[in-house]
Design a protein around this motif. Sequence first.
Motif, PDB file in Angstrom:
ATOM      1  N   LEU A  11      29.150  32.580   1.445  1.00 21.39           N
ATOM      2  CA  LEU A  11      28.521  33.889   1.279  1.00 21.39           C
ATOM      3  C   LEU A  11      27.024  33.817   1.546  1.00 21.39           C
ATOM      4  N   SER A  12      26.395  32.725   1.165  1.00 21.08           N
ATOM      5  CA  SER A  12      24.957  32.574   1.419  1.00 21.08           C
ATOM      6  C   SER A  12      24.664  32.631   2.912  1.00 21.08           C
ATOM      7  N   HIS A  13      25.482  31.942   3.706  1.00 22.81           N
ATOM      8  CA  HIS A  13      25.289  31.960   5.155  1.00 22.81           C
ATOM      9  C   HIS A  13      25.626  33.330   5.744  1.00 22.81           C
ATOM     10  N   ILE A  14      26.615  33.986   5.185  1.00 30.89           N
ATOM     11  CA  ILE A  14      26.968  35.325   5.668  1.00 30.89           C
ATOM     12  C   ILE A  14      25.825  36.297   5.430  1.00 30.89           C
ATOM     13  N   LEU A  15      25.241  36.252   4.243  1.00 32.17           N
ATOM     14  CA  LEU A  15      24.138  37.158   3.922  1.00 32.17           C
ATOM     15  C   LEU A  15      22.878  36.836   4.703  1.00 32.17           C
ATOM     16  N   ALA A  16      22.793  35.629   5.259  1.00 33.12           N
ATOM     17  CA  ALA A  16      21.641  35.284   6.082  1.00 33.12           C
ATOM     18  C   ALA A  16      21.567  36.159   7.326  1.00 33.12           C
ATOM     19  N   ALA A  17      22.698  36.796   7.683  1.00 28.75           N
ATOM     20  CA  ALA A  17      22.695  37.706   8.829  1.00 28.75           C
ATOM     21  C   ALA A  17      21.758  38.880   8.588  1.00 28.75           C
ATOM     22  N   LEU A  18      21.518  39.221   7.335  1.00 22.80           N
ATOM     23  CA  LEU A  18      20.620  40.331   7.018  1.00 22.80           C
ATOM     24  C   LEU A  18      19.167  39.990   7.319  1.00 22.80           C
ATOM     25  N   GLY A  21      18.333  38.476  10.031  1.00 23.04           N
ATOM     26  CA  GLY A  21      18.217  38.376  11.477  1.00 23.04           C
ATOM     27  C   GLY A  21      18.571  37.014  12.025  1.00 23.04           C
ATOM     28  N   HIS A  22      19.136  36.127  11.180  1.00 22.20           N
ATOM     29  CA  HIS A  22      19.538  34.813  11.648  1.00 22.20           C
ATOM     30  C   HIS A  22      20.682  34.934  12.647  1.00 22.20           C
ATOM     31  N   SER A  23      20.688  34.056  13.646  1.00 25.77           N
ATOM     32  CA  SER A  23      21.737  34.070  14.660  1.00 25.77           C
ATOM     33  C   SER A  23      23.060  33.595  14.064  1.00 25.77           C
ATOM     34  N   ILE A  24      24.049  34.477  14.073  1.00 28.71           N
ATOM     35  CA  ILE A  24      25.342  34.121  13.523  1.00 28.71           C
ATOM     36  C   ILE A  24      26.018  33.052  14.375  1.00 28.71           C
TER      37      ILE A  24
END
Length: 344
Positions: free
Chosen positions: A71-78, A80-83
């Motif tokens: 979930l931490s990595h998923i929320l990193a999309a907010l 602007g991190h490259s998925i």
Amino acid sequence: MTCRAPIVKSACCANGRLRKDAVLKTGAETTGPRIDSILDHWARHVRIANGGATRHGLTLRRSKASMRPVLSHILAALEGHSIAKAFDADGTASQAARHYGELRHEQGFTIGDLLRDFRQLRREVGLHLVEASGNIRDTIDAVRNIDDAIDRAQAIAVETFHVIDVETLTELVAQDPLTGLFDYGYLWERLEQEIQRARRHDRPLSVVMVDVDWFKRYNDAFGHLWGDVALKQIAAILQENARRSDVVARYGGDEFVMILPETAIPGARTIGERIRQAVTAFPFKSRTDEAVSISASIGCATVGDELTTARDLIGRADGALYAAKGDGRNRVIVYEDGMPCLAP
């Protein structure tokens, strides 16, 4: 009715619309109460779907802890991190999703259960974004980014299920029919893989070769069926003395090989001696129901500094085994320079 965190009004402009920087900040606070709130709601619904806290309480706690880094990595999309970059093959995000899939597979859940977990996660994250903004239209871009991240995490976790099932099927097919150990073909395939891994990570790797002393005499005295029983019992002794990471295979006839990852020669010698003592102490039965003593000769070898192939490693262990038999049998010998390497 489920109680949720209050709407964050301070993040909104005068017209009630969510500021862009406020949306991005939701991803930066993944270690705070936001991620805890999402996980708590997610766990509550997953628990209900899986049958309640009484049956799945412990597994749910492990699942919740395993889902946290995903979930931490998923929320990193907010932020602007490259998925695509975050969930690449070697990324920590991929490792987290893979670990979650492995955990759920270990707990006995199905792919359908796994998909339901991520479906519920998607719902909880979406509700969190809506409640943080107060206006669903302001969260469309954020939801799209989150959807992409969840899709990638879910795909990796599901793929893990398939990989584990294929590996399990391969191992079942590669079993020796008499002893239940891995067979000759799987031994060579796995040894090549372990040598490559040891070289890549600069880690030790050893093999132990076990040969039953005077086994032909045992067969001649008691018959081949009793000989088969003895081989099964020796195979059980090897498995009892193997670690989870070790590979135990029947090399052929009355010979066995153990692949010992993360093990240098001192450790291989210790395991070999433990096996020798266990075989010697075991009361093998005969058709007269009398206890019969059997011994074993054992050779050990390890991957050296020079380039070592699977055949070289087995050849060295076989050479050490040959020396053990020449020295009187019922002993453990470690391969040393000057000993014959019995590789073709």
